[in-house]
Structure formats: structure tokens, C-alpha cells
Write an enzyme that holds these catalytic residues in place. Sequence first.
Site, short mmCIF file in Angstrom:
data_model
loop_
_atom_site.label_atom_id
_atom_site.label_comp_id
_atom_site.label_asym_id
_atom_site.label_seq_id
_atom_site.Cartn_x
_atom_site.Cartn_y
_atom_site.Cartn_z
N ASP A 67 0.81 -1.22 0.00
CA ASP A 67 0.00 0.00 0.00
C ASP A 67 0.85 1.27 0.00
OD1 ASP A 67 0.89 -0.59 2.57
OD2 ASP A 67 -1.09 -0.77 3.45
N ASN A 136 -7.74 -3.51 14.36
CA ASN A 136 -9.13 -3.84 14.01
C ASN A 136 -9.19 -4.98 13.00
OD1 ASN A 136 -8.16 -2.63 11.75
ND2 ASN A 136 -9.69 -0.99 11.64
N HIS A 138 -7.33 -5.13 10.20
CA HIS A 138 -7.03 -4.78 8.81
C HIS A 138 -5.73 -5.41 8.34
CE1 HIS A 138 -4.94 -0.84 10.26
NE2 HIS A 138 -3.99 -1.64 9.82
N GLU A 143 -9.84 -2.26 5.43
CA GLU A 143 -10.45 -2.03 6.74
C GLU A 143 -11.73 -2.85 6.89
OE1 GLU A 143 -9.04 -0.31 9.05
OE2 GLU A 143 -7.54 0.87 7.96
C1 F6R Z 1 1.49 -1.75 6.30
C2 F6R Z 1 0.10 -2.10 6.36
C3 F6R Z 1 -0.69 -2.19 7.65
C4 F6R Z 1 0.10 -2.65 8.86
C5 F6R Z 1 -0.78 -2.70 10.10
C6 F6R Z 1 -0.02 -3.08 11.35
O1 F6R Z 1 1.95 -1.72 4.95
O2 F6R Z 1 -0.46 -2.30 5.34
O3 F6R Z 1 -1.78 -3.04 7.43
O4 F6R Z 1 0.66 -3.91 8.62
O5 F6R Z 1 -1.39 -1.45 10.31
O6 F6R Z 1 0.86 -2.04 11.66
P1 F6R Z 1 1.94 -2.18 12.83
O7 F6R Z 1 2.93 -3.19 12.38
O8 F6R Z 1 2.54 -0.80 12.91
O9 F6R Z 1 1.19 -2.59 14.05
#
Ligand code: F6R
Length: 242
Positions: A67, A136, A138, A143
Site C-alpha cells: 500500500d 481492528n 485490517h 479495513e
Molecule cells: C502496512 C500495512 C498495515 C500494517 C498494520 C499493522 O503496509 O499495510 O496493514 O501492517 O497497520 O501495523 P503495525 O505493524 O505498525 O502494528
Amino acid sequence: MKIIKTSNYEKMSRAAANIIAAQVIMKPNCVLGLATGSTPIGTYEHLVRSYQAGDLDFSNVTSINLDEYKGLSGDNDQSYRYFMNEHLFRHVNIRPECTYVPDGLEPDSAKACDDYNRIIAQSGGIDLQLLGLGHNGHIGFNEPADSFEKDTHCVDLTQSTIDANARFFASMDEVPKQAYTMGIRNIMQAKKILIVVNGKGKAEIVKKAFFGPVTPQVPASILQLHNDVILVGDDDALSLIP
Ligand code: F6R
């Protein structure tokens, strides 16, 4: 699903890096799907160390990130392109032209997403997709929703995400309001999925995502239907699983 439980973040990172290293060694021209966020930083550090020790060669590897924020250039230190350069790409011998992140500067969302789906298809498919897990549920920027979005798409960021990001920007106008993300089908089509989780804060969602019902309200729950998933977590993140 295979679960690897480690005693701390450092060991989680080493275990995840070893799985990625094995992929690169077994298939030097593999396609790695990569993630940003805080969880994989240690994994990338281990990969860099293995490269510096002469144990890994990224010269034939292709990477495709999950992303990117719409509206940010790769030079912006909040962009995911910048993150990948800082944490991995500039430290190893991967060819820059073989590293793909959605084009945050493409204003035409349909074009940005079509282009990215084409890049994924033309790569021959992702051999190993690394994922983090949102609180959550995702994955990427997919989401909780009423249905699973299949392909790369443009998402409107929630107000809480926009507000949380605001501190990194000089003005509210500069804070990204949208992002481009791979969809659930893009992720599910990866041959192998490696998901990394650490900390008590993830324990509840790990239980829900991997031991609860499969539902688009918990996007990561779809991974229960993939036949080659490795969950690597520390004791805290895995503390609530049956
Ligand atoms: C990152 C991404 C997000 C993260 C997720 C967890 O490219 O797409 O889905 O993997 O938000 O983030 P952290 O590792 O910071 O808890």
C-alpha cells in the site's frame, strides 16, 4: 496455519527473517510482497544483516508492497516508499526498478489501481507475502467492511487515522486522506503468507482473526482460508489463542 511462538520481538523478527531468507535462497528470482508498519522493522533489520554477512542476494528479487498514501511522493518521509528505502531497499542489492509500491502521485485512482494490478499479474504472482495486522483486523489498508474488496483499490482513510497522522505534517491540507492498497484477492493469491504480530495490544485481534468467524468485519480472518499461512508472534500477541 502454522504458528511460530517466540519469547520476544527480537526472536519473532529473526524467525520471520529466516522464512523470507529461505524463500530468497530457494528461489533467487522470487517475488516478495512486503509491508510497512512497526512490526516488520526488526524483520528487515535481520534481512539487512544477513545480506551484509554475505548470506543473501537480492539481485534477482522483485518486491511488491501492499500500500501507499495517495498524494505522497517517495521523497516524503511519511510515504511507504520512503519507509521501504530506509528500512530495506537502500541497504541491500535489490534493483530499485524491481521494487514496486503503488504510485502515490498518480491522481487518477482507477489508473493507479489498474497499473498496480497489472504489475502484480506481470510479476508472475507473489511467492511470499509479508503482512502486519491492524488492531481492528485490517491487512494492508483493507479495513473492516461489509464485503471483501478484491483488487487494488483506493480507500478513504478514517478520520481517526487522518487525525493520528496529522502530527507528522506541517498542515492539515498535507495529511493524506486516501490510500492505494492491494485488495484481498491480491493478498490471497500469494503462494505463501507470513504474518507477524507482537505485543499484548494485538492479542485480542489475533484470537479473533485466526480463531473467530471468517468475516469482512475482520479482514485478516480470510487468511484462515489460505492453505499456506505462517503466523509468527511473540508470547504476548499469541497469549489468547486456544
Ligand atoms: C502496512 C500495512 C498495515 C500494517 C498494520 C499493522 O503496509 O499495510 O496493514 O501492517 O497497520 O501495523 P503495525 O505493524 O505498525 O502494528
